[in-house]
Design an enzyme around this catalytic site. Structure first.
Site, PDB file in Angstrom:
ATOM      1  N   ASP A  65       0.863  -1.183   0.000  1.00  0.00           N
ATOM      2  CA  ASP A  65       0.000   0.000   0.000  1.00  0.00           C
ATOM      3  C   ASP A  65       0.899   1.233   0.000  1.00  0.00           C
ATOM      4  OD1 ASP A  65      -2.246   1.763   0.238  1.00  0.00           O
ATOM      5  OD2 ASP A  65      -3.318   0.198   1.336  1.00  0.00           O
ATOM      6  N   ASP A 125       3.258   2.239  -4.664  1.00  0.00           N
ATOM      7  CA  ASP A 125       2.062   2.563  -5.449  1.00  0.00           C
ATOM      8  C   ASP A 125       1.719   1.353  -6.322  1.00  0.00           C
ATOM      9  OD1 ASP A 125       0.183   3.500  -7.290  1.00  0.00           O
ATOM     10  OD2 ASP A 125       1.130   5.459  -7.488  1.00  0.00           O
ATOM     11  N   ASN A 133      -6.058  -5.509  -5.280  1.00  0.00           N
ATOM     12  CA  ASN A 133      -7.147  -4.958  -4.483  1.00  0.00           C
ATOM     13  C   ASN A 133      -7.136  -3.434  -4.388  1.00  0.00           C
ATOM     14  OD1 ASN A 133      -9.294  -5.226  -2.202  1.00  0.00           O
ATOM     15  ND2 ASN A 133      -7.646  -4.052  -1.272  1.00  0.00           N
ATOM     16  N   TYR A 166     -15.472   5.786 -12.233  1.00  0.00           N
ATOM     17  CA  TYR A 166     -15.559   4.553 -11.435  1.00  0.00           C
ATOM     18  C   TYR A 166     -16.225   3.447 -12.240  1.00  0.00           C
ATOM     19  CZ  TYR A 166     -15.755   1.741  -7.177  1.00  0.00           C
ATOM     20  OH  TYR A 166     -15.573   0.753  -6.241  1.00  0.00           O
ATOM     21  N   LYS A 226     -14.061   0.168 -13.453  1.00  0.00           N
ATOM     22  CA  LYS A 226     -14.411  -1.113 -12.845  1.00  0.00           C
ATOM     23  C   LYS A 226     -14.952  -2.103 -13.882  1.00  0.00           C
ATOM     24  CE  LYS A 226     -13.150  -0.358  -8.606  1.00  0.00           C
ATOM     25  NZ  LYS A 226     -12.061  -1.143  -7.978  1.00  0.00           N
ATOM     26  N   THR A 229     -15.939   0.636   4.401  1.00  0.00           N
ATOM     27  CA  THR A 229     -14.544   1.038   4.211  1.00  0.00           C
ATOM     28  C   THR A 229     -14.443   2.554   4.221  1.00  0.00           C
ATOM     29  OG1 THR A 229     -14.753   1.118   1.807  1.00  0.00           O
ATOM     30  CG2 THR A 229     -14.122  -1.006   2.780  1.00  0.00           C
TER      31      THR A 229
END
Length: 271
Positions: free
Chosen positions: A36, A63, A90, A153, A157, A188
């Site tokens: 991360d 990254d 992820n 998004y 996706k 989250t």
């Protein structure tokens, strides 16, 4: 695939679904490398997991959209644990409101799609030589349906799902298994920041997700994902209503779009 004694790399693992996936992998006996962005969240997650699982977990800041950083993460995983068996792509970024600008598009495509492509370019050749490997893509229900309020998004996706499908079709018969996670609401930071945003469209985007189904815990989602890996199942849908929505979309696209118009109107997005 049985993950016991396997080596797994998880990007976006400082918190949320990624941290939960790492913890579930460790609980099931895997050795894990966390990846991360550098910062206290990654350090805290590493320290918490190492407190229970010791040297079975390492963390490498970087990254996920950078080929060099991905290579460094994979190299550290191999040095600490051995050959990498599973890669969990992820890491993700939220969508910009409406059409966004070029910078929003570039970041969404880099992290939500090209990070997966670059990771696969690094691990697939090795897996083909060994005759096995497992790639897990975190996409979204938005990649099967759409995300009301955000083009970046939705499109990124959709592309993540398409790439996971391509990997499965192309390499599945050669020992490389693929799963694609497509949840709706998960508790989250990404979702919660949208819910409390000062931007009305961002709040509506979050509401469109939370009103459509239950908001699940990351731990619950991680358990569902690892069960799917054990079964070597491609599509992972923690929210069963997503399957019903997808069937309705495939059966009558125009009717589905009309329904989405009504849903957006009910959220006040067309005001």
């Amino acid at each position: 695939m049985d993950v016991r004694d396997r080596v797994a790399v998880v990007t976006g693992s400082a918190g949320g679904i990624g941290a939960a996936l790492a913890e579930e992998l460790l609980r099931r006996g895997a050795r894990v490398a966390l990846g991360d962005l550098p910062g206290p969240r990654l350090d805290a997650t590493r320290d918490r997991l190492a407190g229970e699982y010791g040297d079975r977990v390492i963390a490498v800041p970087g990254d996920a959209s950078s080929r060099d950083d991905l290579a460094a993460l994979l190299g550290a995983a191999r040095e600490a644990h051995g050959d990498v068996d599973l890669f969990f792509a992820n890491a993700g970024v939220p969508g910009a409101p409406e059409l966004g600008d070029d910078e929003h598009w570039q970041r969404a495509l880099d992290v939500n799609v090209l990070a997966h492509v670059r990771a696969a370019q690094l691990v697939v050749p090795e897996w083909l030589e060994r005759g096995e490997g497992y790639f897990v893509s975190t996409a979204s229900a938005a990649g099967l349906l759409t995300q009301i309020g955000s083009a970046t998004y939705s499109v990124s996706k959709h592309a993540a799902v398409a790439f996971a499908e391509w990997l499965a079709v192309t390499y599945g018969a050669r020992g490389i298994k693929v799963s694609c996670l497509c949840p709706m609401g998960v508790d989250t930071d990404m979702l919660n920041l949208g819910r409390t945003s000062e931007d009305a469209v961002e709040r509506t985007m979050a509401q469109a997700v939370t009103d459509a189904g239950d908001v699940l815990t990351p731990a619950a989602v991680a358990g569902i994902v690892l069960d799917a890996v054990a079964e070597e199942r491609f599509l992972v849908l923690p929210h069963p209503q997503v399957h019903r929505m997808l069937q309705g979309k495939a059966a009558d696209h125009d009717r589905w779009i009309a329904g989405m118009h009504r849903y957006a109107a009910s959220l006040g997005l067309d005001d």
